[in-house]
Design a protein around this motif. Sequence first.
Motif, mmCIF file in Angstrom:
data_model
loop_
_atom_site.group_PDB
_atom_site.id
_atom_site.type_symbol
_atom_site.label_atom_id
_atom_site.label_comp_id
_atom_site.label_asym_id
_atom_site.label_seq_id
_atom_site.Cartn_x
_atom_site.Cartn_y
_atom_site.Cartn_z
ATOM 1 N N ARG A 222 -36.870 109.980 -8.074
ATOM 2 C CA ARG A 222 -37.035 109.745 -6.636
ATOM 3 C C ARG A 222 -38.454 109.273 -6.347
ATOM 4 N NH1 ARG A 222 -33.786 112.926 -2.974
ATOM 5 N NH2 ARG A 222 -35.696 113.187 -1.766
ATOM 6 N N ASP A 223 -38.578 108.359 -5.381
ATOM 7 C CA ASP A 223 -39.891 107.828 -5.037
ATOM 8 C C ASP A 223 -40.775 108.886 -4.388
ATOM 9 O OD1 ASP A 223 -38.911 105.499 -6.021
ATOM 10 O OD2 ASP A 223 -39.141 104.320 -4.186
ATOM 11 N N ASP A 224 -40.201 109.761 -3.550
ATOM 12 C CA ASP A 224 -41.025 110.793 -2.913
ATOM 13 C C ASP A 224 -41.556 111.787 -3.943
ATOM 14 O OD1 ASP A 224 -38.499 111.759 -3.442
ATOM 15 O OD2 ASP A 224 -38.275 112.840 -1.556
ATOM 16 N N THR A 225 -40.746 112.069 -4.958
ATOM 17 C CA THR A 225 -41.221 112.926 -6.046
ATOM 18 C C THR A 225 -42.343 112.250 -6.816
ATOM 19 O OG1 THR A 225 -39.011 113.888 -6.283
ATOM 20 C CG2 THR A 225 -40.524 114.179 -8.118
ATOM 21 N N ALA A 226 -42.206 110.940 -7.048
ATOM 22 C CA ALA A 226 -43.243 110.187 -7.761
ATOM 23 C C ALA A 226 -44.561 110.226 -7.013
ATOM 24 C CB ALA A 226 -42.788 108.746 -7.971
ATOM 25 N N VAL A 227 -44.512 110.127 -5.684
ATOM 26 C CA VAL A 227 -45.741 110.180 -4.874
ATOM 27 C C VAL A 227 -46.423 111.534 -5.028
ATOM 28 C CG1 VAL A 227 -46.654 110.151 -2.521
ATOM 29 C CG2 VAL A 227 -44.943 108.471 -3.204
ATOM 30 N N LEU A 228 -45.642 112.611 -4.930
ATOM 31 C CA LEU A 228 -46.215 113.958 -5.018
ATOM 32 C C LEU A 228 -46.774 114.235 -6.409
ATOM 33 C CD1 LEU A 228 -46.795 116.553 -3.568
ATOM 34 C CD2 LEU A 228 -44.470 117.330 -4.049
ATOM 35 N N VAL A 229 -46.058 113.792 -7.447
ATOM 36 C CA VAL A 229 -46.552 113.976 -8.819
ATOM 37 C C VAL A 229 -47.851 113.203 -9.019
ATOM 38 C CG1 VAL A 229 -46.073 113.523 -11.254
ATOM 39 C CG2 VAL A 229 -44.277 114.439 -9.782
ATOM 40 N N THR A 230 -47.920 111.993 -8.491
ATOM 41 C CA THR A 230 -49.119 111.176 -8.638
ATOM 42 C C THR A 230 -50.310 111.822 -7.944
ATOM 43 O OG1 THR A 230 -47.770 109.177 -8.741
ATOM 44 C CG2 THR A 230 -50.100 108.887 -8.263
#
Length: 354
Positions: A222-230
Motif C-alpha cells: 500500500r502507498d500509505d504504508t510506504a509513506v509511513l515506513v519511509t
Amino acid sequence: MPGDFGDRAARVGLSTRPDFALVGLLRIPETQISPWVSLSRRIAFAIALLFTAAMVVYLGRAGYRDNTGDELSFLDAFYYATVSLSTTGYGDITPASPEARLANIIIITPLRVLFLIVLVGTTISVLTERSRQAFKIQRWRRSVRNHTVVVGYGTKGRTAIDAMLGDGVHPAEIVVVDTDTVALERAANAGLVTVHGSATQSDVLRLASAHNAAAVIVAANRDDTAVLVTLTARELNKKAKIVVAIREAENTHLLRQSGADSVVVSSETAGRLLGIATTTPTVVEMMEDLLTPEQGFAVAEREVEASEIGGSPRHLSDIVLGVVRGGELIRVGEPEVDAIEAGDKLLFIRRAAK
C-alpha cells in the motif's frame, strides 16, 4: 482497535529486549549440514570432554586413591572420568585389571554416549536451539553494518533481492522485514536474515538495524504504508539510500517529502512496457535484458579513470548512457558532460558475467 493496541504495546521496546527474547522475531539463517556431520561433532565433543576431565584428575592424582591404595595412572584417571561423566558411578562391580578398564573405555563408554545421544538428543537440540539463535542474534546485532533492509517480501521485494544477488550482493547483507510468516519462511530458506513485524514501527526497524543500514528498499503493498515506513526509516537513518515502490504516481511527492531518494511507480512502469510491447516487443525484450543482471547486458555504474578525465564519454569503449555529477544524473549529449571531470561516475552498459 483493542487488538491493535495490544500488538503495539507488545512490540514496544523490541530493540532493548535481551537477545534470547528476540528468538522467533529476528531469525538468522542456519548453515545446512549433514545429520551425520552433526552426530560426529557431538561424539567428538563428548570425547573431548572425557579427555579434559581425565587430565584434570591426572594432574591432581595425588589426591586420588583407588581401592588398592596405589597412585592413579592416566588410565585410572581416564576411567574415573568415564564413569563420572557417563553417570555410571562406581560400586560393587568395578574393572580391576588395566585390560578390563581399557575395554570399558573403548567399548562400553562409546555405547553409553550413543545411548545418551539417542535418549536425550531431541531434548538437548530443542534447548540448545534457542541458545544458539540467541548467541547468533547477539553476534549479528554487534557486527551488522552497511547492509540493505528490504521491507516486504512480496513480488516486488523478492525481485529486488534477486537483482541484488545477481549483482553480487551476499545474502547475509540483506535483511527482510515483513508481517507474513509464510513470506519470512521463504526468505529464511533463501539464506536471508528476517525480522517479523511491521516496518511502520521504529522498534522493528531498529531490530533490523536500519539505523546502520546503507540502503532501505520499501516494497509495501500500500502507498500509505510506504509513506509511513519511509518517514520512520528516514528518522532513524539520515544517510541511508531509501528506494520506494508505489502504485500511484500522484503519491510521488509525498514519498520525496518523506525522505525517499528514489521512487519507482510500479503500475505506470508496467503500463508503459505493455504499451510499447504492442508495437515494438523487441524493445521490451531489451529492457528486460538490461534489468536482468545475471545474463545478457546490464546497466552499471563505475568511477571514472584518471586517463578518462577531460575526454568525452561518447569516445569511450564502454557505451555510456549518462554521467553522475554531484549526485545528479546528466544524460550523454548534454553540453555539461562534453568533458568528464574528476569525481564523476559513469552509467554504462556492460555484459553480464556468465
